[in-house]
Design a protein around this motif. Structure first.
Motif, mmCIF file in Angstrom:
data_model
loop_
_atom_site.group_PDB
_atom_site.id
_atom_site.type_symbol
_atom_site.label_atom_id
_atom_site.label_comp_id
_atom_site.label_asym_id
_atom_site.label_seq_id
_atom_site.Cartn_x
_atom_site.Cartn_y
_atom_site.Cartn_z
ATOM 1 N N GLN A 177 3.850 -8.591 11.688
ATOM 2 C CA GLN A 177 3.663 -7.900 10.413
ATOM 3 C C GLN A 177 3.716 -6.382 10.607
ATOM 4 O O GLN A 177 4.400 -5.681 9.876
ATOM 5 C CB GLN A 177 2.324 -8.303 9.792
ATOM 6 N N GLU A 198 4.953 -4.834 13.215
ATOM 7 C CA GLU A 198 6.275 -4.476 13.747
ATOM 8 C C GLU A 198 7.285 -4.329 12.620
ATOM 9 O O GLU A 198 8.073 -3.386 12.606
ATOM 10 C CB GLU A 198 6.755 -5.556 14.719
ATOM 11 N N ALA A 199 7.237 -5.276 11.672
ATOM 12 C CA ALA A 199 8.194 -5.206 10.565
ATOM 13 C C ALA A 199 7.952 -3.937 9.754
ATOM 14 O O ALA A 199 8.891 -3.267 9.341
ATOM 15 C CB ALA A 199 8.062 -6.439 9.681
ATOM 16 N N ALA A 200 6.658 -3.603 9.537
ATOM 17 C CA ALA A 200 6.348 -2.400 8.770
ATOM 18 C C ALA A 200 6.864 -1.156 9.485
ATOM 19 O O ALA A 200 7.452 -0.265 8.865
ATOM 20 C CB ALA A 200 4.836 -2.298 8.552
ATOM 21 N N LYS A 201 6.658 -1.121 10.812
ATOM 22 C CA LYS A 201 7.148 0.033 11.587
ATOM 23 C C LYS A 201 8.664 0.103 11.532
ATOM 24 O O LYS A 201 9.247 1.167 11.332
ATOM 25 C CB LYS A 201 6.740 -0.126 13.051
ATOM 26 N N LEU A 253 10.627 -0.759 9.335
ATOM 27 C CA LEU A 253 11.128 -0.277 8.048
ATOM 28 C C LEU A 253 10.920 1.220 7.895
ATOM 29 O O LEU A 253 11.374 1.807 6.917
ATOM 30 C CB LEU A 253 10.421 -0.990 6.903
ATOM 31 N N GLY A 254 10.182 1.824 8.837
ATOM 32 C CA GLY A 254 9.966 3.261 8.776
ATOM 33 C C GLY A 254 8.684 3.657 8.067
ATOM 34 O O GLY A 254 8.461 4.835 7.787
ATOM 35 N N LEU A 255 7.805 2.683 7.733
ATOM 36 C CA LEU A 255 6.539 3.036 7.097
ATOM 37 C C LEU A 255 5.671 3.809 8.093
ATOM 38 O O LEU A 255 5.677 3.509 9.285
ATOM 39 C CB LEU A 255 5.789 1.773 6.661
ATOM 40 N N GLN A 282 0.687 4.146 5.743
ATOM 41 C CA GLN A 282 1.299 3.240 4.762
ATOM 42 C C GLN A 282 1.242 1.796 5.241
ATOM 43 O O GLN A 282 0.939 0.889 4.471
ATOM 44 C CB GLN A 282 2.756 3.645 4.510
ATOM 45 N N PHE A 289 -0.629 -0.888 2.918
ATOM 46 C CA PHE A 289 0.178 -1.858 2.171
ATOM 47 C C PHE A 289 0.307 -3.200 2.873
ATOM 48 O O PHE A 289 0.506 -4.219 2.235
ATOM 49 C CB PHE A 289 1.586 -1.312 1.919
ATOM 50 N N ILE A 290 0.265 -3.195 4.194
ATOM 51 C CA ILE A 290 0.598 -4.432 4.914
ATOM 52 C C ILE A 290 -0.622 -5.053 5.598
ATOM 53 O O ILE A 290 -1.028 -6.159 5.264
ATOM 54 C CB ILE A 290 1.713 -4.179 5.957
ATOM 55 N N PRO A 296 -4.565 -5.223 3.333
ATOM 56 C CA PRO A 296 -4.703 -6.232 2.274
ATOM 57 C C PRO A 296 -4.740 -7.656 2.821
ATOM 58 O O PRO A 296 -5.525 -8.483 2.360
ATOM 59 C CB PRO A 296 -3.446 -6.026 1.426
ATOM 60 N N GLN A 297 -3.902 -7.927 3.817
ATOM 61 C CA GLN A 297 -3.887 -9.288 4.362
ATOM 62 C C GLN A 297 -5.166 -9.575 5.138
ATOM 63 O O GLN A 297 -5.716 -10.676 5.059
ATOM 64 C CB GLN A 297 -2.680 -9.468 5.278
#
Lengths: 249, 462
Positions: free
Chosen positions: B355, B357-360, B362-364, B368, B372-373, B376-377
Motif C-alpha cells: 500500500q 509502495e504504491a502510494a510512493k 504514484l509520487g504522493l 499525503q 490518504f492511504i 484511514p485503513q
C-alpha cells in the motif's frame, strides 16, 4: 524531454546489497524513448529489485541512475519528480481498497499534479475505457476480479501521464484466463509508443512485443539480445538452460 | 448403477425450532445435561437471591433522595436543563448515526419497548397499591421501587425518545442521499463536541444566558461523562501523532546545498530552516521520544499518573489554582494517548507494505500517503480495539475518586457518609454498577454494529 530514440533511462554500474548479500552486481542499462524492454531470469536473480531501484522503492548503494536527465540521489525533490514521471504496476496490484476505482485513479493527479477534479475524472474515465472496464468506475477494488484489478492498476499509473512504465511481474498473481486480458492491454500500450520496462515470465508476450530482452542471473546481466536472437539462438549457456527449463514444462 | 440427476437430489431434513436447539446445544450428552442443570441451578439461585433482596429488603430511598446529586453533583439545579439539552443532542446524533450505519434488530426494539414499559408500568401500578398495609410486598413496592422508577422514567424516556427520533431521521437521510447524510453526520459529531463542552461549562456572567459553572461543581455522572468525553476527544489525535512518530524514519533526507557565504543571506537562512523542519521526521530523536513516552506511560498505573499530574500540571503552568478537574483530564488524556498510539501502530503494521509502495510510486508525499492511504485503513482495522480502549477509559475515570473528585463513584462515597444512609453500600454500588454497565454495553454494541456495517472492516484486498 528526450525525443524518440534518445535514452530516457541510463543506469551505470549499479550495485545493491541486502545486508551482506550482493543483489545487484554492476548493472549497465540504457533504455530509449519508445522502447519496450523485457527483463527475464530465474527468481532471486535481482530483476524485480533492479526495476524497483529505478523509482527509488529500493535504494542503491553504488552507481548512477539518470531518468530523463534527472540524477536519482538522496534529494527528495529529485525522488518526487522522478516518481511522478514513472508509472509502476505491481504483481499484487496494490490498489487502495478503501477507495473506489475512480478515486484510486484520480488520487495522484489531484494531489500530486494538482489537476482540477473534473479534468482528472474525465481522464480517469477515458483510461478505464482504454483498459476496457468503463462500467466499474464506482466499485471498490474488492468487488473486481484479479484481471480487472490489474487493469485498474495500469490505468492508475497511466493517469499520471508517465514517461516510463515499470511492470513488476504484472501477471504472476493472476488466473490463466485473466492473464490474457492484462497482456492485451499491455500490448496496446506498447504499440502506442510508451516506454516500458517489463519484468515477466510470459515468454510469448516477450517474443511478440519486446524490442529487446535482458536476461538476469545472480544479480548480473548475462545476456542482452533481440527477441528473435534470444529465443532462437541464445548466446550464453545460462540463457539456453533457462529457456529449456521454462519451455519444457 | 443409475445415478439420480443432481437437480432431483433433495437436502436431508434439518431439525429446526427451540426444542431441536436445546437438544443440540444443551442436552446432547448426559454430561452436557448435567452441566446445563448445575449451571442453570446456580444461576437461578443467585438471581433469585438478588431479586429477593432488591424488591423486598433494599432501601432505594438512598438513590431517590440523592438522585440529582448522583447525576450532576452540585451543578446548579436551575441550570440542569443545559445538561438535559446536551444529553438530548448527543443521543439524537447517536440515533442518526445508528439509522445511517446500523441496523435495527427485533431484539433491540423489544428491549427498548420493554425497558420503557417497565418505567411506565411500575410507578403506575404502585399508585394503586399505595394503601397496602405496612410490611407487605405491595407496600414495599409502592414505597421503595415506585419512586425510583418514576425518577428514572424521564431520563430514560428522553434517551430512548431521542435515540429513536434520531434513528428515524437517519433512515430518512440514508434513503435520500446516503453519502451526503453520512458526511453531514460526521460533521455534526465534530461540531457537537465543542457545543456540548460550552453548554456544560458556560461562558457568561451569572446573569447571562449561559452562566459559567465552575468545574468543582461538576459531579456524579456528569463529571464521569465530561472526563471521559474530553479525554477521548483529546487523546485520539495525540495517540495518532505518537504512533506516527514511533513509526517514522526511513524516508529520505533532504540535503542542504549551501552556496558560499550563505549565512549572509536571510533567504538562505529560511531555506536552511525549512529543510531542517522537513527533515525533522527523519531524526531518530523524535522516534526515541515517542517510544520513551509510550513505554513509560504504559508502564505506570493510572493512579500514579493522577497523583503526579496533581503536582506537575500546576508546576508546568506556573499556576497553583489550576482546577482539579482539568488536572485529571490532562492526566487521563496523556495516559490513554500511549495506549491509543499502540493500537494505531498495530493497525498501521497490519497493512500490506504494498500500500505504501504504491502510494510512493504514484509520487504522493509522505504526508499525503499517510493521510490518504495508510492512516484511514489503519484506523478501520483498529476500530474494535479502539472502542474497547474507549470503554476502558470510561470506566477508568472512576479512579479520580482517589484524588477526591466527585465523579459517579466518588459522589456515591460522599452520599454514603450522610447519617441517614450509613450502611446503604449495596444499594448505591448496585446502582452505580448498572449505570456503568448500561453505557459501556451501549458503546460496545454500537462498535459491533459499526463493524458489521462494513465501515469497520477493511474492504477485501485483491
Amino acid at each position: 524531454m528526450a525525443k524518440q530514440g534518445e535514452p530516457i533511462i541510463t543506469v551505470r554500474d549499479l550495485h545493491k546489497w541486502y545486508g551482506d548479500f550482493h543483489v545487484l552486481r554492476g548493472i549497465n542499462v540504457q533504455v530509449a524513448v519508445g522502447e519496450v524492454v523485457v527483463i527475464c531470469g530465474p527468481s532471486g536473480s535481482g530483476k524485480s529489485t533492479f526495476i524497483r531501484t529505478i523509482n527509488r522503492l529500493e535504494e542503491h548503494e553504488r552507481g548512477d541512475i539518470i531518468v530523463d536527465g534527472i540524477h536519482l540521489t538522496n534529494d527528495v525533490r529529485n525522488i518526487a519528480t522522478i516518481r511522478s514521471e514513472i508509472g509502476m504496476v505491481f504483481q499484487s496490484f496494490n490498489l487502495f481498497p478503501h477507495l473506489t476505482v475512480l478515486q484510486n485513479i484520480t488520487l495522484a493527479p489531484l494531489w500530486v499534479r494538482k489537476r482540477p477534479r473534473r479534468e482528472a475524472e474525465k481522464v480517469a474515465q477515458e483510461l478505464l475505457e482504454r483498459v476496457k472496464i468503463p462500467e466499474q468506475a464506482h466499485k471498490y477494488p474488492g468487488q473486481l476480479s484479479g484481471g480487472q484489478q490489474q487493469r485498474v492498476a495500469i490505468a492508475r499509473a497511466l493517469a499520471m501521464q508517465p514517461k516510463v512504465m515499470l511492470f513488476d511481474e504484472p501477471t504472476s498473481a493472476l488466473d490463466p484466463e485473466m492473464i490474457k486480458e492484462v497482456l492485451d492491454v499491455m500490448r496496446e500500450l506498447a504499440r502506442s509508443g510508451l516506454t516500458m520496462l517489463v519484468v515477466t515470465h510470459e515468454m510469448g508476450f516477450a517474443r511478440e512485443v519486446a524490442d529487446r530482452i535482458i536476461f538476469f542471473d545472480k544479480g548480473e546481466i548475462v545476456e542482452e539480445n533481440t527477441p528473435d536472437g534470444f529465443f532462437n539462438a541464445p548466446k550464453t549457456d545460462r540463457a539456453k538452460q533457462f529457456l529449456a527449463n521454462i519451455l519444457a514444462h | 448403477m443409475t445415478s439420480i440427476p443432481a437437480s432431483a437430489v433433495t437436502r436431508p431434513p434439518v431439525e429446526r425450532g427451540a426444542l431441536a436447539w436445546l437438544k443440540k446445544n444443551l442436552f446432547r450428552t448426559p454430561f452436557d445435561s448435567a452441566m446445563t442443570i448445575i449451571v442453570l441451578g446456580i444461576g437461578v439461585l443467585l438471581l433469585a437471591q438478588f431479586f429477593q433482596w432488591a424488591i423486598t429488603q433494599a432501601q432505594w430511598t438512598v438513590i431517590t433522595t440523592n438522585f440529582r446529586i448522583l447525576l450532576q453533583g452540585t451543578y446548579p439545579a436551575d441550570q440542569g436543563g443545559r445538561l438535559g439539552l446536551s444529553v438530548a443532542l448527543i443521543t439524537l446524533i447517536a440515533g442518526i448515526s445508528w439509522g445511517i450505519w446500523g441496523k435495527l434488530f427485533r431484539a433491540t426494539v423489544f428491549a427498548f419497548v420493554g425497558g420503557v414499559l417497565i418505567f411506565i408500568i411500575v410507578p403506575a401500578a404502585a399508585e394503586g397499591l399505595s394503601d397496602a398495609p405496612q410490611g407487605t410486598l405491595s407496600a414495599y413496592l409502592s414505597g421503595q421501587l415506585a419512586p425510583l422508577f418514576s425518577l428514572l422514567r424521564e431520563p430514560v424516556m428522553l434517551l430512548v425518545g431521542c435515540l429513536l427520533i434520531g434513528y428515524a431521521v437517519g433512515r430518512l437521510g440514508k434513503r435520500l442521499n446516503r453519502k451526503r447524510a453520512g458526511r453531514y453526520t460526521l460533521i455534526g459529531w465534530l461540531v457537537l463536541i465543542p457545543i456540548v463542552f460550552f453548554l456544560v461549562r458556560g461562558f457568561t456572567d451569572a446573569d447571562g444566558i449561559l452562566p459559567f459553572v465552575q468545574t468543582n461543581r461538576w459531579g456524579g455522572l456528569l463529571l464521569t461523562f465530561m472526563l471521559a468525553f474530553v479525554a477521548i476527544v483529546a487523546c485520539f489525535p495525540l495517540g495518532i501523532l505518537l504512533a506516527l512518530g514511533r513509526m517514522s524514519g526511513g524516508s529520505h533526507t533532504l540535503e542542504f546545498k549551501a552556496p558560499p557565504r550563505w549565512w549572509l543571506n536571510p533567504l538562505q537562512w529560511l531555506h536552511a530552516l525549512s529543510i531542517w523542519w522537513r527533515n525533522l521526521g527523519n531524526y531518530p530523536i523524535i522516534k526515541l521520544l515517542c517510544i520513551v513516552y509510550i513505554e513509560f506511560l504504559r508502564g505506570v498505573p493510572l493512579v500514579t499518573v493522577f497523583f503526579t499530574a496533581n503536582l506537575i500540571v500546576p508546576l508546568a503552568l506556573g499556576d497553583n489554582n489550576i482546577d482539579a478537574v482539568l488536572r485529571a483530564m490532562v492526566a487521563l488524556t496523556l495516559f490513554e494517548a500511549a495506549y491509543i498510539a499502540e493500537i494505531v501502530r498495530g493497525g498501521l503494521q497490519a497493512l500490506p507494505p504494498g500500500q505504501l509502495e504504491a502510494a510512493k510510486a504514484l509520487g504522493l508525499s509522505p504526508v499525503q500517503a499517510t493521510l490518504f492511504i495508510t492512516l484511514p485503513q489503519a484506523l478501520r482495522i483498529a476500530i474494535p480495539t479502539l472502542v474497547g480502549q474507549f470503554i476502558t477509559m470510561f470506566k477508568d475515570t472512576s479512579l479520580v475518586a482517589i484524588i477526591s473528585l466527585t465523579d459517579l463513584l466518588g459522589i456515591s462515597r460522599s452520599v454514603l457518609a450522610q447519617n441517614e444512609f450509613i450502611g446503604r453500600h449495596r444499594e448505591i454500588y448496585v446502582f452505580v454498577a448498572i449505570v456503568y454497565f448500561v453505557f459501556s454495553y451501549g458503546m460496545s454494541y454500537a462498535a459491533r454494529q459499526l463493524e458489521r456495517s462494513g465501515s469497520g472492516a477493511v474492504r477485501k484486498l485483491g
